[in-house]
Design a protein around this motif. Structure first.
Motif, short mmCIF file in Angstrom:
data_model
loop_
_atom_site.label_atom_id
_atom_site.label_comp_id
_atom_site.label_asym_id
_atom_site.label_seq_id
_atom_site.Cartn_x
_atom_site.Cartn_y
_atom_site.Cartn_z
N GLY A 1 0.81 -1.22 0.00
CA GLY A 1 0.00 0.00 0.00
C GLY A 1 0.84 1.26 0.00
N PHE A 2 0.49 2.18 0.88
CA PHE A 2 1.18 3.47 0.91
C PHE A 2 2.38 3.44 1.86
CE2 PHE A 2 -2.77 3.38 3.34
CZ PHE A 2 -2.28 3.48 4.65
N CYS A 3 3.42 4.12 1.43
CA CYS A 3 4.62 4.31 2.24
C CYS A 3 4.95 5.79 2.15
CB CYS A 3 5.77 3.45 1.72
SG CYS A 3 7.32 3.68 2.62
N LEU A 4 4.61 6.54 3.19
CA LEU A 4 4.67 8.00 3.14
C LEU A 4 5.52 8.56 4.28
CD1 LEU A 4 0.85 8.64 2.55
CD2 LEU A 4 2.66 8.63 0.81
N GLY A 5 6.14 9.70 4.02
CA GLY A 5 6.85 10.42 5.07
C GLY A 5 7.83 9.56 5.82
N GLY A 6 7.55 9.35 7.13
CA GLY A 6 8.42 8.53 7.94
C GLY A 6 8.57 7.12 7.44
#
Length: 245
Positions: free
Chosen positions: A101-106
């Motif tokens: 899925g999503f892997c964002l920022g940190g």
């Protein structure tokens, strides 16, 4: 819920902060502690860093920051992220990130410091920091994408897909979501079959020849995040994010 450590020859550190794995300040420190414990145990030969839920990590818990007066939550998150990212990098054995899925920022901070990355075919990677009135983890994004693309992603907040990173060679394998953890363990088992002393020295030597001090570089970025909070841009960005949801 929280951080789970499964010990063994192949250890697993698993994020589980429903609904989107937005990690609170204490959670980042828990990631760091779990990685330190896993790496310190003589039987550990590799670590799989994974997550439950529909996304790997949505970054810091913005709601926690907004409901905390002053800068305490920001400072705690800053230190927590720095500790977690450093723990991935400093882990004495290879760390394989399994990203869905999503892997964002940190999340990018964790994955960018991992030794290997395996991703599901629905995985995307991005730094929405500019839209949140913050900066950070460009240090780690630069380990995943070419320099000009890294700048584009920071300025525009556009994400990239697992397949794009696979073409760059920074994602080792792209797999259907159902096979993600299995694919990560497969490469971990390959590493675990090597001489453990040689693998540990290999990790140490590879860190030693890195051209960028990732810990110092990230702390430099964090200084600008704190500046943006002092002048009000950080609070404006976080409020817009929460209002748009």
């Amino acid at each position: 819920m929280g951080i789970e450590l499964q010990r063994g020859e192949i250890a697993e550190v698993i994020l589980d902060f429903p609904p989107v794995n937005a990690v609170p300040a204490a959670g980042w420190h828990a990631i760091a502690e779990a990685l330190a414990v896993a790496g310190s145990e003589p039987q550990t030969r590799a670590v799989v860093l994974a997550a439950e839920g529909r996304g790997f990590c949505a970054g810091v818990d913005i709601k926690e920051m907004q409901r905390t007066s002053g800068h305490e939550a920001l400072l705690a998150a800053n230190r927590g992220c720095a500790a977690a990212f450093a723990a991935v990098y400093d882990c004495p054995v290879p760390v394989i990130a399994a990203v869905q899925g999503f892997c964002l920022g940190g999340g990018v901070g964790l994955v960018g410091n991992a030794d290997l990355v395996v991703a599901s075919d629905d995985a995307t990677f991005g730094l929405p920091e500019v839209d949140r009135g913050a900066l950070g983890a460009a240090t780690h994004l630069a380990r995943l994408v070419p320099h000009q693309l890294m700048r584009t992603m920071v300025y525009t907040c556009r994400p990239v897909t697992a397949w794009e990173l696979h073409r760059f060679g920074t994602v080792l394998e792209v797999t259907p979501p159902a096979g993600l953890r299995r694919a990560a363990r497969r490469v971990a088992e390959e590493i675990a079959g090597k001489d453990p002393l040689v693998i540990r020295r290999a990790k140490e030597s590879l860190n030693g020849i890195d051209p960028v001090d990732v810990k110092r570089s990230y702390r430099f970025e964090q200084g600008f995040t704190f500046e943006l909070n002092l002048n009000g841009a950080g609070d404006r960005g976080r409020r817009r994010f929460l209002e748009d949801r």
